[in-house]
Design an enzyme around this catalytic site. Structure first.
Site, mmCIF file in Angstrom:
data_model
loop_
_atom_site.group_PDB
_atom_site.id
_atom_site.type_symbol
_atom_site.label_atom_id
_atom_site.label_comp_id
_atom_site.label_asym_id
_atom_site.label_seq_id
_atom_site.Cartn_x
_atom_site.Cartn_y
_atom_site.Cartn_z
ATOM 1 C CG ASP A 129 -4.963 -9.665 4.099
ATOM 2 O OD1 ASP A 129 -4.859 -10.249 3.000
ATOM 3 O OD2 ASP A 129 -4.657 -8.468 4.269
ATOM 4 C CG ASP A 174 -2.887 -8.410 1.175
ATOM 5 O OD1 ASP A 174 -2.114 -8.704 2.099
ATOM 6 O OD2 ASP A 174 -3.911 -7.701 1.333
ATOM 7 C CG HIS A 231 -6.609 -5.295 2.142
ATOM 8 N ND1 HIS A 231 -6.119 -6.254 3.008
ATOM 9 C CD2 HIS A 231 -7.693 -4.747 2.735
ATOM 10 C CE1 HIS A 231 -6.880 -6.280 4.097
ATOM 11 N NE2 HIS A 231 -7.842 -5.376 3.953
ATOM 12 C CG HIS A 268 -1.928 -1.047 1.284
ATOM 13 N ND1 HIS A 268 -2.794 -1.302 0.246
ATOM 14 C CD2 HIS A 268 -2.223 -1.967 2.248
ATOM 15 C CE1 HIS A 268 -3.582 -2.326 0.572
ATOM 16 N NE2 HIS A 268 -3.246 -2.753 1.774
HETATM 17 ZN ZN LIG Z 1 -4.147 -6.998 3.133
#
Ligand SMILES: [Zn+2]
Length: 352
Positions: A248, A161, A163, A124
């Site tokens: 995650d 991931d 996200h 990120h």
């Molecule tokens: Zn994540």
């Protein structure tokens, strides 16, 4: 196949404070699993510190200075969700440096695949901004390093991931040297990674986003990876595969809350090994990203390492897609058809 890992107890020095999901115990659990199940089966590398020049491959000088100056404070915030202690800059520099260490080890012939078991995570982090627990963008820095220092020409970056890796996408959005593929649930942070975010300029078609329904199952996700990445890799011919390996999406995870099991990540790893075989044994570097239930995280890393260590390539089970999986595949294929990147340029490249 020789499997490397990068590990260092100094990653535990990054202390974001109590009740933070991205905490040192994550790596403690992972390292315990490695010691219990893979002693002697993997080659361990100590991370180097990323140099200022390495960090500047992605980040601005002002941002690097801002991170380094957090060493002067016992506790502060780089972003509202990214608190740091006085040693966090060290762990972050070792996380970027550790990813590079893994790459250098593979290119020096010291191992064939490598899993950089690092924290804090990176995908990120933007050139001038921390966020989502990420400080330096470990996968993007390493991909840039491979392009500029090792003169590689084509890198496939896979992000599983839960996200979207907005930082990686941002860095390579207008370039065709790094093809970024991400699967993620879009309803959460950072809310980017929509279907139509496909790259720009020279990079048009070299960003492939696959937003997932929240209840996607192991079989559909693994089948989609195989159905999308096999032709993409055959067409793009990557010289290096970098994986933003976040876990995650596991059903026990308190942050990601998808429905996947650790078996799914083993299946994705098998797909990686098949891609590697199809791409002249391109080195595969996995870099740890999310995964916030410490036990589930350790189970997932163990499953990935088990597949790597046993060379368990080739799916043992048919990966037939459900109707939902087929619809996702057709949608992605339809959006990307005009670029010709995915299906071997059988159709003319899009006109600017
Ligand atoms: Zn994540």
């Amino acid at each position: 196949m020789r499997v490397g890992i990068v590990r260092d107890d100094r990653y535990l020095l990054h202390d974001p404070g109590l009740r933070r999901p991205e905490r040192p115990e994550r790596l403690v659990a992972v390292y315990e699993a490695v010691d219990r199940d893979f002693k002697g089966a993997v080659v361990t590398f100590k991370p180097k510190l990323a140099s200022l020049e390495d960090l500047a491959l992605v980040h601005t000088p002002a941002y690097i200075t801002k991170v380094l100056r957090t060493a002067e404070r016992a506790f502060t915030h780089l972003a509202p969700d990214t608190p740091v202690g006085s040693q966090s800059y060290l762990a972050a520099s070792l996380a970027a440096g550790g990813s590079i260490t893994g790459l250098d080890a593979m290119l020096a012939g010291e191992c064939d695949v490598c899993f950089a078991l690092v924290r804090p995570p990176g995908h990120h982090a933007l050139p001038d901004t921390a966020g989502g627990f990420c400080i330096f963008n470990n996968p993007a820095i390493t991909a840039r390093y491979a392009l500029s220092r090792h003169a590689l020409r084509r890198i496939l970056i896979v992000d599983w991931d839960a996200h979207h890796g907005n930082g990686i996408q941002d860095v390579f959005y207008a370039e065709k040297e790094a093809l970024y593929f991400s699967s993620h649930f879009m309803g959460w942070y950072p809310r980017t990674g929509d279907w139509e975010e496909t790259g720009s300029g020279d990079g048009a078609g070299y960003t492939i986003n696959l937003p997932l329904p929240i209840d996607i199952g192991d079989n559909d996700l693994a089948g989609l990876y195989r159905a999308i990445l096999s032709p993409v890799a055959a067409s793009f011919k990557p010289e290096l595969i970098v994986v933003a390996a976040g876990f995650d999406g596991h059903y026990l995870d308190p942050v990601g809350r998808l429905k996947l099991t650790e078996k799914c990540f083993g299946e994705l790893t098998r797909t990686l090994l098949d891609l590697r075989d199809a791409c002249e044994e391109a080195p595969v570097l996995l870099v740890l990203e999310g995964g916030y239930d410490v036990n589930a995280l350790a189970l997932c890393v163990r499953e990935v390492l088990r597949v790597l260590v046993t060379g368990d390539a080739g799916s043992q089970q048919a990966l037939s897609l459900s109707d939902t999986g087929m619809k996702l595949l057709e949608k992605a294929r339809g959006i990307h058809r005009k670029f010709g990147v995915w299906e071997g340029r059988r159709e003319p490249a899009v006109q600017e």
